[in-house]
Design a protein around this motif. Sequence first.
Motif, short mmCIF file in Angstrom:
data_model
loop_
_atom_site.label_atom_id
_atom_site.label_comp_id
_atom_site.label_asym_id
_atom_site.label_seq_id
_atom_site.Cartn_x
_atom_site.Cartn_y
_atom_site.Cartn_z
N HIS A 75 22.87 74.94 -29.42
CA HIS A 75 23.50 74.96 -28.09
C HIS A 75 22.57 75.70 -27.14
O HIS A 75 21.91 76.67 -27.52
CB HIS A 75 24.83 75.72 -28.12
N ASN A 76 22.53 75.29 -25.88
CA ASN A 76 21.81 76.06 -24.87
C ASN A 76 22.51 77.38 -24.63
O ASN A 76 23.74 77.44 -24.55
CB ASN A 76 21.75 75.31 -23.53
N THR A 77 21.74 78.45 -24.47
CA THR A 77 22.28 79.69 -23.92
C THR A 77 22.20 79.60 -22.40
O THR A 77 21.74 78.59 -21.85
CB THR A 77 21.47 80.90 -24.40
N GLU A 78 22.60 80.65 -21.72
CA GLU A 78 22.49 80.67 -20.26
C GLU A 78 21.04 80.49 -19.82
O GLU A 78 20.75 79.79 -18.85
CB GLU A 78 23.06 81.98 -19.73
N ALA A 79 20.12 81.13 -20.56
CA ALA A 79 18.69 81.00 -20.24
C ALA A 79 18.21 79.58 -20.52
O ALA A 79 17.47 78.99 -19.72
CB ALA A 79 17.88 82.00 -21.05
N GLY A 80 18.60 79.01 -21.66
CA GLY A 80 18.19 77.66 -21.99
C GLY A 80 18.70 76.63 -21.01
O GLY A 80 18.02 75.64 -20.71
N ALA A 81 19.91 76.86 -20.48
CA ALA A 81 20.49 75.92 -19.52
C ALA A 81 19.65 75.78 -18.27
O ALA A 81 19.61 74.70 -17.65
CB ALA A 81 21.91 76.36 -19.16
N LEU A 82 18.93 76.84 -17.89
CA LEU A 82 18.07 76.78 -16.72
C LEU A 82 16.87 75.84 -16.93
O LEU A 82 16.22 75.44 -15.97
CB LEU A 82 17.57 78.17 -16.35
N LEU A 83 16.61 75.50 -18.17
CA LEU A 83 15.53 74.57 -18.49
C LEU A 83 16.01 73.14 -18.64
O LEU A 83 15.24 72.25 -18.99
CB LEU A 83 14.82 75.02 -19.77
N SER A 84 17.29 72.92 -18.38
CA SER A 84 17.85 71.58 -18.38
C SER A 84 17.70 70.95 -17.00
O SER A 84 17.90 71.61 -15.98
CB SER A 84 19.33 71.62 -18.76
N ALA A 85 17.36 69.68 -16.97
CA ALA A 85 17.25 68.98 -15.70
C ALA A 85 18.58 68.89 -14.98
O ALA A 85 18.63 68.65 -13.77
CB ALA A 85 16.69 67.57 -15.93
N ARG A 86 19.68 69.09 -15.69
CA ARG A 86 21.01 68.97 -15.09
C ARG A 86 21.42 70.21 -14.31
O ARG A 86 22.33 70.16 -13.49
CB ARG A 86 22.05 68.74 -16.19
N HIS A 87 20.79 71.35 -14.58
CA HIS A 87 21.22 72.60 -13.96
C HIS A 87 20.87 72.60 -12.47
O HIS A 87 19.77 72.22 -12.08
CB HIS A 87 20.54 73.79 -14.65
#
Length: 328
Positions: free
Chosen positions: A74-86
């Motif tokens: 699962h993405n953490t909060e930090a990993g989510a920032l590396l998603s194109a969807r964020h």
Amino acid sequence: MVQAEEILAQARGFTRSRVILSAADLDFFTRLDDKPSTAAELARKSGCDLRAATRVLDCLVTFGFLRKENQHYHNTEAGALLSARHPETVLPMVLHMSTIWENWSHLTETVKEGKNPARRTVTEWEGEAQRAFIGAMHVAGRELSREIAGAYDLSRFQRLLDIGGASGTYTIAFLRENPEMAATIFDLKEVIPLAAERLADEGLLDRVSLVAGDFYRDELPQGCDLALLSAIIHQNSPQENLDLYRKIHRALLPGGTLLIRDHIMDEARLDPPAGAMFAINMLVNTRGGDTYTFLEVKETLEAAGFGEVKWVRSGERMDSLVEARKPH
């Protein structure tokens, strides 16, 4: 006392960076944003070797970008920032870093020869690499553009010429700050559609003229009283900057202002530290780019015909501002 392990930790920092860059290249974070997945599921979707993908994913867990529960990542909060969807994604900047990785790998030869013998230039970037570069400029300027627009007195001006304005990040911020202002963005023909798309999303397309061209080869649109060079001069040699300043001088209305945003170095060339590092970035990625001291910028501007050259803002984040005026 400096410890050997501290030195070694800095020296091997590239290994951590490469894991993050490769995960971004493979779009792991966006895929996990869509749906938490096992390593096998993610490897299949990404076209990767299972064992290799698993090792990278586990490493990203130790970095704090992912968490692992019941063999699902699962993405953490930090990993989510590396998603194109964020909505605040930093992915374009990370993809740009991956693009310039190869140029950086030739630093040793560059220092020996004075130029990168294997340099891949910006003009050679196409498709996703070019889109990542433009997106990276937006990531870098997203917050800073609003800060600068709020700190600099824009009420004096009627029309902005944003030279090499990319997707319009600074134009948008300036127009928001000054509702009476109109603007012209001048950039390469491949970039103009990206600017049009972002300006349309912001509801500002009716206040901006989009002009395609190459500021190294073409004359600039005329009739503006404010010209902006945002993160441009560092990619140029001193002669290229002199030529560009002369073009701007010809394009500006009498009494118009040129505003430069960039790293402006102290005379020892040590402050800001980020500017010293950025000079290396220009060494490996450009033909003659550099970071410049205020005196160097001032002398070149005056040689191009500008006067009243002032260092109006200093900063650590490529947020120094220099302004110069075209005489009446």
